[in-house]
Enzyme design. Structure first.
Site, PDB file in Angstrom:
ATOM      1  N   ASP A  93      -6.015 -40.195 -22.622  1.00  0.00           N
ATOM      2  CA  ASP A  93      -5.465 -40.795 -23.836  1.00  0.00           C
ATOM      3  C   ASP A  93      -6.628 -41.073 -24.780  1.00  0.00           C
ATOM      4  O   ASP A  93      -7.794 -40.917 -24.424  1.00  0.00           O
ATOM      5  CB  ASP A  93      -4.640 -42.038 -23.504  1.00  0.00           C
ATOM      6  N   ASP A 264       4.013 -39.991 -18.617  1.00  0.00           N
ATOM      7  CA  ASP A 264       3.053 -40.740 -17.825  1.00  0.00           C
ATOM      8  C   ASP A 264       3.516 -42.179 -17.811  1.00  0.00           C
ATOM      9  O   ASP A 264       4.200 -42.612 -18.729  1.00  0.00           O
ATOM     10  CB  ASP A 264       1.642 -40.688 -18.431  1.00  0.00           C
ATOM     11  N   CYS A 302      12.980 -39.584   2.997  1.00  0.00           N
ATOM     12  CA  CYS A 302      11.724 -39.445   2.252  1.00  0.00           C
ATOM     13  C   CYS A 302      10.628 -38.881   3.156  1.00  0.00           C
ATOM     14  O   CYS A 302      10.420 -39.369   4.271  1.00  0.00           O
ATOM     15  CB  CYS A 302      11.301 -40.797   1.689  1.00  0.00           C
ATOM     16  N   CYS A 304       7.410 -39.048   2.780  1.00  0.00           N
ATOM     17  CA  CYS A 304       6.088 -39.688   2.635  1.00  0.00           C
ATOM     18  C   CYS A 304       5.673 -40.361   3.943  1.00  0.00           C
ATOM     19  O   CYS A 304       6.499 -40.662   4.805  1.00  0.00           O
ATOM     20  CB  CYS A 304       6.084 -40.671   1.472  1.00  0.00           C
ATOM     21  N   CYS A 307       7.393 -43.641   4.969  1.00  0.00           N
ATOM     22  CA  CYS A 307       8.745 -43.522   5.525  1.00  0.00           C
ATOM     23  C   CYS A 307       8.763 -42.776   6.854  1.00  0.00           C
ATOM     24  O   CYS A 307       9.619 -43.022   7.700  1.00  0.00           O
ATOM     25  CB  CYS A 307       9.664 -42.843   4.514  1.00  0.00           C
ATOM     26  N   HIS A 333       4.577 -43.782  -1.426  1.00  0.00           N
ATOM     27  CA  HIS A 333       6.034 -43.644  -1.453  1.00  0.00           C
ATOM     28  C   HIS A 333       6.555 -43.488  -2.885  1.00  0.00           C
ATOM     29  O   HIS A 333       7.352 -42.588  -3.176  1.00  0.00           O
ATOM     30  CB  HIS A 333       6.731 -44.829  -0.781  1.00  0.00           C
TER      31      HIS A 333
END
Ligand SMILES: [Zn+2]
Length: 374
Positions: A93, A264, A302, A304, A307, A333
């Site tokens: 940015d 974002d 999930c 991840c 999980c 997650h």
């Protein structure tokens, strides 16, 4: 003319569209989400984690990096990619948004503020912002836009919008690297006429992508939708459309339905550090007593690590004892959730079923939230 960043469409479904953004550090499939690496790190993760998550692009903050450690230091490491050991695309940015909270003085030439680190007076001009971003070597730099504190009157919004246009021209003229891209920023608050003018004039200056700035700052959903709808038709179809700072599920889905490609937001990573998990049934506070003996994962399907390996009861324990692992697991997650959402958005557009997908996601989250609040 050199085009370091290009976008080409793959499929569309009403206004929603998929495409591929090529950058000097690889392709980004859109619509996509950029995790925020404020100080050259996505908090609680390393760059191997980002690889594992399938992150295709990250965002870093010019304001923070120019003050600490200094863009000259990062330049000495060969740029931000080498410094943070991330070989994928980086968008930086311009610093304009960050200084909003620092009570800045804006004059025609630059924005002047006090550093949050040591109180030193810092001047950021369009030229300076470009020079810093070029030292960092980001694939995509953003023009410096003029910050407006909200709520702002129409005349203040218009002044800032016109000022941003002048700075966009200066930013473009200040570029010295043709191997890196520069995106313009559309302003205009919640006024649809100002938004359309800003979009058209910024497009006339000529950029390969456009940030839609000044949203996700407290406006209503309707105001935001109208602002985006006013902007999109004024931008060249082959340019990337990026709503800056937007990252909630419903907000992303709405913006995608209006033709937005890129997002974002600190939301998934920030709320992770506050003990919150994003789920398809709504956001879940992991602090709650009801999880204390719960051996099920945050979300059943999930993939991840949080999980696959750990229970809600264990994660609740980590959150409530302020263990570092809590932030790490919940960040993994929440980004897994967000990247999966973007992937599902892309495949639903490709198969022409975006609108029904969107309704399903929104209804399920609403139902889940209602269930927990009852
Ligand atoms: Zn998970």
């Amino acid at each position: 003319m050199n085009h370091p960043v290009t976008w080409s469409g793959v499929a569309s479904d009403a206004e929603a569209r998929t495409g591929v953004m090529t950058t000097p550090h690889g392709d980004v499939h859109t619509p996509n989400f950029m995790a925020v690496g404020t100080r050259g790190t996505v908090k609680a993760l390393d760059t191997e984690d980002l690889d594992g998550l399938g992150a295709e692009i990250v965002l870093a903050n010019t304001y923070h990096l120019m003050l600490r450690p200094g863009d000259d230091v990062i330049f000495g490491f060969g740029g931000l990619h080498d410094f943070m050991s991330w070989n994928g695309p980086i968008l930086t940015d311009s610093g304009g948004y960050q200084v909003l909270s620092l009570d800045p003085v804006v004059n025609e030439d630059a924005v002047v503020f006090r550093s949050t680190y040591d109180g030193a007076r810092v001047e950021l001009s369009p030229e300076k912002s470009i020079a810093v971003q070029e030292s960092l070597g980001s694939d995509i730099a953003m023009v410096l836009d003029v910050p407006v504190n909200l709520p702002a009157s129409r005349s203040a919004t218009e002044r800032a919008m016109l000022h941003t246009l002048r700075w966009a021209e200066r930013s473009k003229a200040a570029r010295s690297r043709s191997d890196r891209a520069l995106f313009g920023i559309v302003q205009g608050g919640t006024d649809v006429d100002l938004r359309a003018i800003s979009a058209k004039e910024t497009a006339d200056i000529g950029f390969s992508g456009f940030g839609i700035g000044g949203l996700a700052v407290g406006e209503t959903r309707t105001e935001r939708s109208s602002a985006i709808t006013a902007v999109v038709p004024e931008l060249p179809p082959s340019a990337v459309r990026y709503v800056m700072g937007l990252g909630d599920t419903e907000g992303i889905l709405d913006a995608v339905s209006r033709g937005v490609d890129l997002f974002d937001c600190v939301l998934p990573t920030r709320i992770a550090r506050h003990g919150k998990a994003l789920t398809r049934d709504g956001d879940l506070s992991m602090k709650r007593a009801e999880w204390v003996r719960d051996s099920s994962p945050i979300e059943d399907e999930c993939p991840c690590v949080a999980c696959r390996r750990y229970s809600r009861g264990y994660i609740r324990h980590l959150v409530n004892t302020h263990e570092l692992l809590a932030s790490r697991l919940l960040t993994l997650h929440n980004l897994t959730y967000t990247y999966k959402l973007m992937e599902d958005i892309r495949s639903s557009i490709d198969s022409g079923s975006f609108e029904s997908f969107r309704c399903e996601v929104v209804a399920r989250r609403r139902q889940g939230l209602g269930h927990r609040n009852s």
